[in-house]
Design a protein around this motif. Structure first.
Motif, PDB file in Angstrom:
ATOM      1  N   GLU B 343       0.824  -1.218   0.000  1.00 37.01           N
ATOM      2  CA  GLU B 343       0.000   0.000   0.000  1.00 37.01           C
ATOM      3  C   GLU B 343       0.859   1.269   0.000  1.00 37.01           C
ATOM      4  O   GLU B 343       0.498   2.280  -0.587  1.00 37.01           O
ATOM      5  CB  GLU B 343      -0.924   0.044   1.221  1.00 37.01           C
ATOM      6  CG  GLU B 343      -2.237  -0.706   1.048  1.00 37.01           C
ATOM      7  CD  GLU B 343      -2.139  -2.174   1.414  1.00 37.01           C
ATOM      8  OE1 GLU B 343      -1.019  -2.651   1.706  1.00 37.01           O
ATOM      9  OE2 GLU B 343      -3.188  -2.867   1.390  1.00 37.01           O
ATOM     10  N   PRO B 402      -3.200  -2.688  -4.860  1.00 38.53           N
ATOM     11  CA  PRO B 402      -3.462  -3.567  -3.705  1.00 38.53           C
ATOM     12  C   PRO B 402      -4.939  -3.912  -3.527  1.00 38.53           C
ATOM     13  O   PRO B 402      -5.260  -4.966  -2.991  1.00 38.53           O
ATOM     14  CB  PRO B 402      -2.962  -2.751  -2.513  1.00 38.53           C
ATOM     15  CG  PRO B 402      -2.107  -1.665  -3.076  1.00 38.53           C
ATOM     16  CD  PRO B 402      -2.568  -1.416  -4.470  1.00 38.53           C
ATOM     17  N   TRP B 403      -5.819  -3.011  -3.954  1.00 37.13           N
ATOM     18  CA  TRP B 403      -7.244  -3.240  -3.762  1.00 37.13           C
ATOM     19  C   TRP B 403      -8.000  -2.948  -5.054  1.00 37.13           C
ATOM     20  O   TRP B 403      -7.648  -2.036  -5.795  1.00 37.13           O
ATOM     21  CB  TRP B 403      -7.793  -2.355  -2.630  1.00 37.13           C
ATOM     22  CG  TRP B 403      -7.132  -2.689  -1.332  1.00 37.13           C
ATOM     23  CD1 TRP B 403      -5.995  -2.125  -0.824  1.00 37.13           C
ATOM     24  CD2 TRP B 403      -7.526  -3.705  -0.412  1.00 37.13           C
ATOM     25  NE1 TRP B 403      -5.657  -2.723   0.362  1.00 37.13           N
ATOM     26  CE2 TRP B 403      -6.583  -3.699   0.642  1.00 37.13           C
ATOM     27  CE3 TRP B 403      -8.582  -4.624  -0.370  1.00 37.13           C
ATOM     28  CZ2 TRP B 403      -6.658  -4.573   1.729  1.00 37.13           C
ATOM     29  CZ3 TRP B 403      -8.668  -5.487   0.713  1.00 37.13           C
ATOM     30  CH2 TRP B 403      -7.723  -5.467   1.745  1.00 37.13           C
ATOM     31  N   CYS B 421      -8.797  -8.073  -2.475  1.00 36.85           N
ATOM     32  CA  CYS B 421      -7.416  -7.801  -2.053  1.00 36.85           C
ATOM     33  C   CYS B 421      -6.465  -8.498  -3.018  1.00 36.85           C
ATOM     34  O   CYS B 421      -6.550  -9.706  -3.233  1.00 36.85           O
ATOM     35  CB  CYS B 421      -7.222  -8.328  -0.627  1.00 36.85           C
ATOM     36  SG  CYS B 421      -5.512  -8.200  -0.065  1.00 36.85           S
ATOM     37  N   ARG B 422      -5.548  -7.742  -3.612  1.00 32.99           N
ATOM     38  CA  ARG B 422      -4.627  -8.310  -4.602  1.00 32.99           C
ATOM     39  C   ARG B 422      -3.713  -9.354  -3.975  1.00 32.99           C
ATOM     40  O   ARG B 422      -3.412 -10.371  -4.595  1.00 32.99           O
ATOM     41  CB  ARG B 422      -3.804  -7.160  -5.212  1.00 32.99           C
ATOM     42  CG  ARG B 422      -2.693  -7.585  -6.169  1.00 32.99           C
ATOM     43  CD  ARG B 422      -3.249  -8.146  -7.448  1.00 32.99           C
ATOM     44  NE  ARG B 422      -2.206  -8.582  -8.370  1.00 32.99           N
ATOM     45  CZ  ARG B 422      -1.645  -9.780  -8.368  1.00 32.99           C
ATOM     46  NH1 ARG B 422      -2.030 -10.700  -7.500  1.00 32.99           N
ATOM     47  NH2 ARG B 422      -0.705 -10.090  -9.235  1.00 32.99           N
ATOM     48  N   ARG B 423      -3.275  -9.098  -2.730  1.00 34.66           N
ATOM     49  CA  ARG B 423      -2.273  -9.981  -2.126  1.00 34.66           C
ATOM     50  C   ARG B 423      -2.846 -11.339  -1.760  1.00 34.66           C
ATOM     51  O   ARG B 423      -2.279 -12.371  -2.073  1.00 34.66           O
ATOM     52  CB  ARG B 423      -1.658  -9.309  -0.888  1.00 34.66           C
ATOM     53  CG  ARG B 423      -0.485 -10.059  -0.263  1.00 34.66           C
ATOM     54  CD  ARG B 423       0.212  -9.246   0.829  1.00 34.66           C
ATOM     55  NE  ARG B 423       0.802  -8.027   0.315  1.00 34.66           N
ATOM     56  CZ  ARG B 423       1.985  -7.952  -0.297  1.00 34.66           C
ATOM     57  NH1 ARG B 423       2.709  -9.036  -0.463  1.00 34.66           N
ATOM     58  NH2 ARG B 423       2.435  -6.800  -0.742  1.00 34.66           N
ATOM     59  N   SER B 427     -12.064 -11.695  -1.358  1.00 32.72           N
ATOM     60  CA  SER B 427     -12.946 -10.590  -1.705  1.00 32.72           C
ATOM     61  C   SER B 427     -14.192 -10.636  -0.843  1.00 32.72           C
ATOM     62  O   SER B 427     -14.531 -11.675  -0.270  1.00 32.72           O
ATOM     63  CB  SER B 427     -13.327 -10.646  -3.177  1.00 32.72           C
ATOM     64  OG  SER B 427     -14.211 -11.726  -3.404  1.00 32.72           O
TER      65      SER B 427
END
Lengths: 446, 446
Positions: B343, B402-403, B421-423, B427
């Protein structure tokens, strides 16, 4: 920032080598140091001003729709050969050979490189319009660098490049930059006038230089006084509104305003009644230029029209001399005592002077004010040295902070501090709380 | 930023010339474009990340008491002759002749220049300590540039230089930078380990490289696993507190951690029990170095002690590879689909995906979210193209925001949008208001 921890090497004597006031004041105020001819290090105070100007330029470019990138300083000669400028550019281009004996150069400008980037990724009218800009160091190997950062060799420039499908759309991009420049210079506290510039081989009316009126300017300027009174003020600008931007262009370009490069004495006399004619000197701080297909043709930057035809893209370039502006602002705003920064670019919002360092009550009041000002988002230069009051005032006047807060034992007994305005010299006594509130209000709108 | 107005040239194919994952992903995500060997243009997405890293480095340098300046890229050879490095530096130094045939060079580092500045203005123990730094482009003419921005020729570096009266004070300055570096890398989402570096002619323990563990690292590293678990966390640091900073130094340098330059196999085995021994590869992202009077003696940078004796000032230099960090972060944080930005350095806080561009309700919901997120201070990349959902998701995953907020007709009927959330890939469905609030909370602490 506490002065005892800062690095502010102000000079008492006036440096002999400096011919113009901005250069003298930048050296005396400890803003710059010459590294070699026309090449400067930015000392802490100068660096702060440079960054503030840069930030305003960024904001106004992006507000107008331009997108920031960053191109390198060192370029290969290849693209410049393709555009024909490698040989055309004189000895001002710093030419370099790398360890593999390849011809490189320190970029004086970036039309070729940005066109190559555009061409690599954009091939359709759907990708248009685009306006890409960067703020990057440039090098022009001036034969006789002078006037400090005003005509240095290594200098910081903002250069934007627009790409459009056709002439009408390119003119809109041009007008966007015209409006962005007017607002940028207004925010910097400058009165910059767009003046007709040499338009180059393609002709047309879309080439303007922005000049600030100043006695030390390198260019003679001739203008109708009415153009100086124009102002965008708080006007809302919709950068997609072609008519609104065209009207701004028309308003600012209707009155006569030219440099000695384009001046036409007969036209000047016929267009401007005698009492409105101004002949003066100016400093160039920006340049906007519509060049059509000058680079897209040799570099083959083509885009497909909706009908599927491939046409060379229409381009313009738009420069602002960011490092030069530091000097130009000083030329336009100083007095015998030193610099007078507009609030928008001041290195610190306020100078705090402790009249009796070591006195417990005065020290405590200063510490309290320092903390409250910083908490309010105001940058403070706190003179916490044990210099005498006169020296402290002289330094604050020299470096030109717009506002000074003075705290001494006598005022504190009545519960007040002194707030002084650098520009007018006026001062008033206020409670510390009222002073913080007043400064907060002054800086709130910036 | 609306994607239809942005310049994000993502590539579908994997560029053949890129050998390591960060280089491949930076090219595919449209972050950089090679201008010539080892020289890159930063496209809009890459530029945003570069600026965010730069900002964190600035903040942590200043928190530790270092003062920003800006030295030029082009230097005169004179000072380098005085220090003896002009001849000692090999072909990696880009040597230039200007139009007057003077020997110049593109600075690979600035010890000489900053020492000259210091010497010009500071001559007493009262001027000490000082730590001056800048973030500026450097050039090293690598014979074989590779790995994209990880080993380029033109690169952005933060270099700080400390000046102290004596060895003890210089060690405190060194420890300040050690702590500042630990915090900087933690904020960047990196686990960077200080490792003993070659200390040069003066010997001593005060030379460390900071390395990130990554398979593609150019250095072999040998370390005690315990050093990886150390963290400053939210620890309050008083940069004037010598004991506190010495304790941080001691904590981080007690465990064995060395590169193959300084590795001592016997010592490794005697200091570290087998189960804690790690042999891996690392990427150097910073270097701190106490060099004593190496430059102050030849350049005669002397200061008067309180007793009036003139002594050469004690110096250290402290580098961070700012442009290299962009690649290093990607090496440390990616998956098969693309980049995963922490982030703190993400080019945009959130990607907004419109699943049915042109549908009045979905468009309106997206516009509303876009406005609310921006009003909350969150930067948004809004994919307002008419691409299909799969392509939009793939781009968002590739560029690693990231989001991601996804808005579609089905969710809207139930009053929800999807936050992913990308990491983690996790969801959840939330009302638009709850999504904005959640994102605001996630980014509030940064």
């Amino acid at each position: 920032m506490r002065l005892t921890r800062y690095f502010l090497p102000v000079l008492k004597e006036t440096p002999a080598e400096a011919q113009i006031v901005s250069h003298r004041l930048m050296l005396r105020a400890g803003m710059i140091r010459q590294a070699s001819a026309g090449i400067y290090s930015w000392l802490p105070l100068g660096y702060r001003v440079l960054r503030r100007i840069e930030e305003i330029v960024h904001q106004e470019q992006q507000r107008a729709g331009a997108i920031p990138v960053l191109m390198p300083t060192i370029q290969s000669a290849d693209l410049w050969r393709q555009s024909g400028r490698y040989d055309a550019y004189g000895p001002e281009m710093l030419r370099i050979k790398d360890r593999h004996d390849r011809d490189m150069l320190y970029g004086p400008t970036n039309e070729e490189m940005i066109t190559e980037i555009f061409k690599a990724y954009c091939g359709s009218y759907r990708d248009l319009p685009k306006n890409l800009y960067h703020i990057q160091w440039k090098f022009r190997d001036e034969v006789r660098p002078r006037f400090g950062v005003m005509r240095g060799r290594e200098f910081l420039m903002k250069d934007a490049y627009s790409f459009d499908l056709d002439h009408a759309s390119a003119i809109h991009s041009y007008n966007q930059m015209m409006a962005a420049y007017l607002r940028t210079f207004e925010r910097l506290g400058l009165k910059a006038v767009p003046m007709k510039a040499e338009s180059g081989p393609i002709g047309g009316d879309h080439a303007h230089e922005f000049l600030i009126l100043a006695e030390t300017g390198e260019s003679g300027v001739f203008l109708d006084r009415t153009v100086v009174d124009l102002s965008l003020g708080g006007r809302e600008i919709d950068f997609d509104d072609r008519a609104q931007l065209q009207a701004i262009f028309d308003d600012w370009t209707a009155p006569y305003a030219r440099t000695d490069d384009t001046h036409d004495e007969a036209l000047f006399h016929s267009m401007v009644p005698e009492e409105r004619r101004v002949e003066a000197r100016g400093i160039e701080v920006g340049h906007i230029f519509y060049f059509g297909t000058k680079y897209s043709e040799p570099l083959e930057a083509l885009v497909a029209t909706p009908e599927g035809e491939k046409v060379p893209v229409h381009g313009g370039s738009y420069g602002i001399g960011v490092s030069r502006l530091v000097g130009a602002i000083i030329e336009a705003s100083h007095d015998d005592k030193g610099i007078i920064w507009p609030e928008s670019v001041a290195p610190f919002a306020v100078g705090l002077v402790n009249l009796k360092q070591g006195d417990a009550a005065v020290d405590a009041a200063c510490e309290d004010l320092y903390a409250k000002l910083e908490a309010a988002g105001l940058s403070v230069l706190y003179d916490d040295t044990d210099d005498r009051a006169g020296a402290k005032f002289a330094t604050m006047e020299l470096i030109g902070l717009p506002w000074r807060l003075t705290v001494g034992p006598r005022g504190l007994k009545s519960g007040v501090v002194e707030l002084a305005c650098r520009r007018t010299g006026a001062s008033e006594e206020l409670t510390p709380e009222a002073a913080v509130a007043k400064l907060g209000a002054i800086y709130a709108g910036l």
